[in-house]
Enzyme design. Structure first.
Site, PDB file in Angstrom:
ATOM      1  N   ASP A   7      20.665  -4.963   2.979  1.00  0.00           N
ATOM      2  CA  ASP A   7      20.653  -4.053   1.837  1.00  0.00           C
ATOM      3  C   ASP A   7      20.011  -2.705   2.152  1.00  0.00           C
ATOM      4  OD1 ASP A   7      21.249  -3.608  -0.930  1.00  0.00           O
ATOM      5  OD2 ASP A   7      19.119  -3.819  -1.381  1.00  0.00           O
ATOM      6  N   ASP A  57      10.808  -1.255   1.532  1.00  0.00           N
ATOM      7  CA  ASP A  57      11.699  -2.060   0.681  1.00  0.00           C
ATOM      8  C   ASP A  57      12.439  -3.125   1.482  1.00  0.00           C
ATOM      9  OD1 ASP A  57      10.955  -0.627  -1.575  1.00  0.00           O
ATOM     10  OD2 ASP A  57      12.548   0.855  -1.328  1.00  0.00           O
ATOM     11  N   LEU A  77       1.875   4.961   0.757  1.00  0.00           N
ATOM     12  CA  LEU A  77       1.557   5.860   1.860  1.00  0.00           C
ATOM     13  C   LEU A  77       0.849   7.109   1.343  1.00  0.00           C
ATOM     14  CD1 LEU A  77       4.850   5.568   3.941  1.00  0.00           C
ATOM     15  CD2 LEU A  77       2.591   4.698   4.569  1.00  0.00           C
ATOM     16  N   LEU A 117       0.837  -1.196   0.000  1.00  0.00           N
ATOM     17  CA  LEU A 117       0.000   0.000   0.000  1.00  0.00           C
ATOM     18  C   LEU A 117       0.876   1.252   0.000  1.00  0.00           C
ATOM     19  CD1 LEU A 117      -2.985   0.998   0.237  1.00  0.00           C
ATOM     20  CD2 LEU A 117      -2.585   1.121   2.715  1.00  0.00           C
TER      21      LEU A 117
END
Length: 507
Positions: free
Chosen positions: A387, A407, A323, A321
């Protein structure tokens, strides 16, 4: 005892005491019997050589079992199995005082023991303090809301799922701790009609930007690996894993951070749902591999030779979703980011005092940001994400905004790899929130993996994680706890566990 002694002597029947309560000693001495001392004023003596003895507090006479009977001076009449109290005789009074002293010592030891336990429980996430009790209540609330209903829909409201979710967002949370509508919002993400499909926003990995019915933007990440595939090489190697995004969102719920955008699994038909709504730019990246529809999109590492492919026309993926636009994001370089250059180390990788330098730089010199970074390090270590070279917060926040957990797809690649360097912010700064410490302790012993299974059971992509990845969660949690304990041993609990709770009001 034998019947050689008259009953008017200071003797009593052996049956008055339980055989198992008798003490055995090498020398003659006075011993109180714990369970009968208040009922019987006599004291039983026992010697390996002389056998049973009787002490009469009324006449201060010790009668040995092998001796001839010595009559009691007072000649008190004794019934079998019982000896009358010796009144206020000095020896009897002394025995009573000894008993009282012993009781006081026992009570004092019990109090000290309980105080010690309270301290231990406070440090290990128990119920030894108001803070711990508050954290335990929050944990129980999380457990109760962990399971989500499949196919749930909003009722008794005129708002759309997107409007409900938008109202949840605040400076320190993406969703609140009580979200009865969460299942309905996730179901809408997994089923709402696609109005528009385009290539993803800039980045290194393949994704698509979709607009769902009602104008809600979402990010679609396609399946690139089977669940049991192991990604070898560097801890940040490989494609994005869509199931990692799903699992990371639910871990965020379990940890009580509430800083990750909502994510759900979705099966989408490329032929009937995506192509009719796709932009020309996205359509230009579609191709066929045998009978399977594929696309490769637009991104830094996107290649026509490395497309993501559906099974026939149906592709599994994750939907995140977007923001609300009223909460614009600001991007920051992570202070513990990697160089991604072979042979070149970042400063934190060789300077153990690096945290001291970070603490002198805004926004890490004040406010919650540094503790957010440490929370994020714990989160990333649990999921195996090495990462996070940048991170996002809300704009113009003055350093008070949360670190948003965006992410998370470079996670759950290799269940056998525990990349300890991810924990550098924790073991170099040696501090962590009390609430985080308490929550981690409540999740040990297999609770974390069990909670993950329960939280993801509703998801269309279930099972989200394989057993090796679930086991890795529990194993890595033990590593985090051990790291914090080591910090407490070296610099003390008060300097390691930081009380920091910021519940900023919604605007």
């Amino acid at each position: 005892m034998n019947g050689a002694f008259p009953t008017d002597c200071c003797l009593f029947e052996l049956s008055a005491f339980n055989q198992h309560e008798r003490a055995t000693v090498t020398t003659v001495g006075i011993f109180l019997f714990e369970s009968r001392a208040r009922e019987v004023s006599s004291v039983l003596l026992h010697s390996q050589s002389s056998g049973l003895n009787c002490f009469c507090p009324a006449c201060s006479v010790v009668v040995l079992a092998r001796q001839r009977a010595v009559p009691c001076h007072r000649r008190e009449s004794l019934s079998p199995g019982r000896l009358r109290r010796g009144g206020g005789h000095p020896v009897g009074v002394w025995l009573q005082e000894v008993m009282k002293l012993k009781q006081r010592v026992v009570v004092l030891c019990a109090v000290l023991f309980l105080l010690g336990l309270a301290k231990v429980f406070m440090l290990d996430g128990g119920e030894g303090s108001a803070t711990s009790r508050r954290d335990l209540r929050a944990f129980r609330k999380m457990e109760a809301s962990l399971s989500l209903a499949k196919g749930d829909r909003l009722t008794n409201t005129l708002q759309s799922p997107w409007e409900v979710a938008a109202q949840w967002v605040g400076p320190r949370e993406v969703y609140p701790d009580e979200t009865p509508e969460l299942a309905a919002v996730l179901n809408a993400l997994a089923t709402a009609r696609v109005e528009r499909a385009d290539v993803g926003y800039k980045g290194t990995q393949l994704k698509a930007l979709l607009v769902l019915d009602g104008g809600q933007k979402v990010v679609f990440k396609p399946k690139r690996y089977n669940r049991d595939d192991v990604v070898e090489g560097e801890p940040y190697a490989g494609y994005d894993r869509h199931n990692a995004e799903i699992a990371a969102f639910h871990l965020d719920r379990i940890l009580g951070f509430r800083r990750a955008p909502l994510v759900v699994g979705r099966f989408i038909n490329l032929l009937t749902e995506i192509k009719p709504a796709a932009t020309d730019q996205l359509l230009s990246t579609f191709l066929m591999h045998g009978n399977n529809s594929c696309f490769y999109g637009k991104c830094y590492y996107c290649r026509e030779t490395e497309p993501a492919c559906a099974e026939a026309d149906v592709m599994e993926g994750s939907v995140t979703l977007w923001l609300p636009d009223v909460w614009p994001l600001q991007k920051h370089r992570h202070p513990w980011g990697r160089t991604y250059r072979e042979g070149k180390l970042a400063r934190w990788e060789y300077d153990e005092s690096y945290c001291e330098a970070v603490q002198k730089m805004p926004p890490y010199d004040a406010g919650p940001r540094l503790l957010d970074v440490i929370d994020t390090a714990i989160f990333d270590y649990l999921i195996g994400n090495a990462d996070r070279h940048h991170y996002e917060s809300f704009q113009d926040d003055g350093g008070a905004s949360m670190l948003i957990l965006l992410d998370n797809a470079k996670s759950f690649g290799n269940p056998a790899l525990d990349e300890r360097s991810i924990l550098a912010p924790l073991y170099q700064c040696c501090m962590v929130r009390v609430s985080t410490w308490n929550r981690l302790n409540l999740l040990k012993g297999g609770v974390l993996s069990s909670a993950m299974q329960q939280a993801t059971a509703h998801d269309p992509a279930f099972p989200v994680l394989t057993e090796p990845h679930l086991a890795a969660l529990d194993r890595r949690l033990s590593g985090v706890l051990a790291t914090v304990r080591q910090c407490m041993e070296t610099q003390g609990a008060d300097n390691t566990l930081i009380e920091d709770r910021m519940n900023l009001p919604h605007p």
